[in-house]
Design an enzyme around this catalytic site. Sequence first.
Site, mmCIF file in Angstrom:
data_model
loop_
_atom_site.group_PDB
_atom_site.id
_atom_site.type_symbol
_atom_site.label_atom_id
_atom_site.label_comp_id
_atom_site.label_asym_id
_atom_site.label_seq_id
_atom_site.Cartn_x
_atom_site.Cartn_y
_atom_site.Cartn_z
ATOM 1 N N GLU A 1 54.239 -3.021 18.615
ATOM 2 C CA GLU A 1 54.832 -4.086 17.441
ATOM 3 C C GLU A 1 55.374 -3.158 16.393
ATOM 4 O OE1 GLU A 1 52.016 -2.451 17.081
ATOM 5 O OE2 GLU A 1 50.830 -3.501 15.457
ATOM 6 N N ASP B 1 56.066 -2.843 11.051
ATOM 7 C CA ASP B 1 55.106 -3.269 11.999
ATOM 8 C C ASP B 1 54.565 -4.556 11.695
ATOM 9 O OD1 ASP B 1 52.906 -1.281 13.400
ATOM 10 O OD2 ASP B 1 52.110 -3.013 12.531
#
Length: 329
Positions: free
Chosen positions: A240, A197
């Site tokens: 993301e 992430d």
Amino acid sequence: MLNHSVKLKIFLVSAFALLIGAIFKAVENDFIVVVADVLMVGIFLLAAFQVATKRERNPSDFFILQMVTLFYMLVVYRSPEVIYLWSYPLVMAYYFLLPHQKAISLNGVLLAWSALITYSFLPIEYFARYIVTLSTASVFAYSFSVLVAKQSEILKQQAQTDILTGLSNRRAMEAELVTELSRLKRYKGDSCLMILDIDHFKSINDKFGHAKGDKALNALANIVKQRLRKCDRIFRYGGEEFVIILPNTELQHGVLLAEYFRELVSHTELIDEVNLTISVGVTEMVVGEDWKTCFERADRHLYVAKKQGRNRTVSDKEDFLQIINGGVG
Ligand SMILES: Nc1nc2c(ncn2[C@@H]2O[C@H](COP(=O)(O)OP(=O)(O)OP(=O)(O)O)[C@@H](O)[C@H]2O)c(=O)[nH]1
């Protein structure tokens, strides 16, 4: 191809229609057709039962259509004038229900048999018309089924692909995780799951704009993809967050790879002026667990990595990281 409830209805309606046919034939004393008819009713009822009770081994569409074709060949032989026009819906059923090769093979048998039977009783002009129209219907049915198959393949592809990065998406990930866990159960070995992430990605968007944020996501996806083996699978889980399945990989090597990505990203200007860091959670996939349990464990590690200050890897065993960092340091 068809869902269970549609199949069930088709089987029950077919059994009912054939039962009516059997009664008529019994009245006409055509007992050969009555026996075949009753056999077909039995096949359809059995198929309906197996679909209704969701048995894994329900009869294939190909088997049922083979039986229907044999039945058609018998009844068209016994009563050609009454039956021969049923060849049209039968052709439709082949292409509607079967893969192309199987549909073509049954279609060939049907055409040959229909030609043989109708030649004996139709005037030549009607015979020619019948064969030309049946052949045309076959070509149309084939072309239509090819088109539908291509389009459903494209739709399936689109449904499993993330538009921005071109990676497989979350839907595909769930299916692949299930597959990998069942592969592990059968063949044993070690596999890892990694969740990666980007840190503070919101601030990247806020500072540089969404378009540049998109470019950064793409750049990250590309550098990670390049480093992975062919058998590894990467997915954009959402936003993301990226998920990687690493088959035949021990936890220690999974952590090493995560650290490699983390170092690489932190030292790379992914796109002009944009420097990112990532946090990573890595877990070993455990034989017998379901995909959600495995995913949640990796996600918890990721959460801990964020909590501990980001730009780090957390896994099932902290000592791996100490060994690695000790080695690096
Ligand atoms: N450019 C771009 N941004 C996206 C996309 N999908 C999600 N985002 C953004 O990603 C950001 C994620 O923010 P957060 O969930 O707060 O996470 P973060 O800022 O990375 O913070 P941490 O994960 O806690 O380090 C949000 O601003 C989303 O708008 C996308 O496809 N493109």
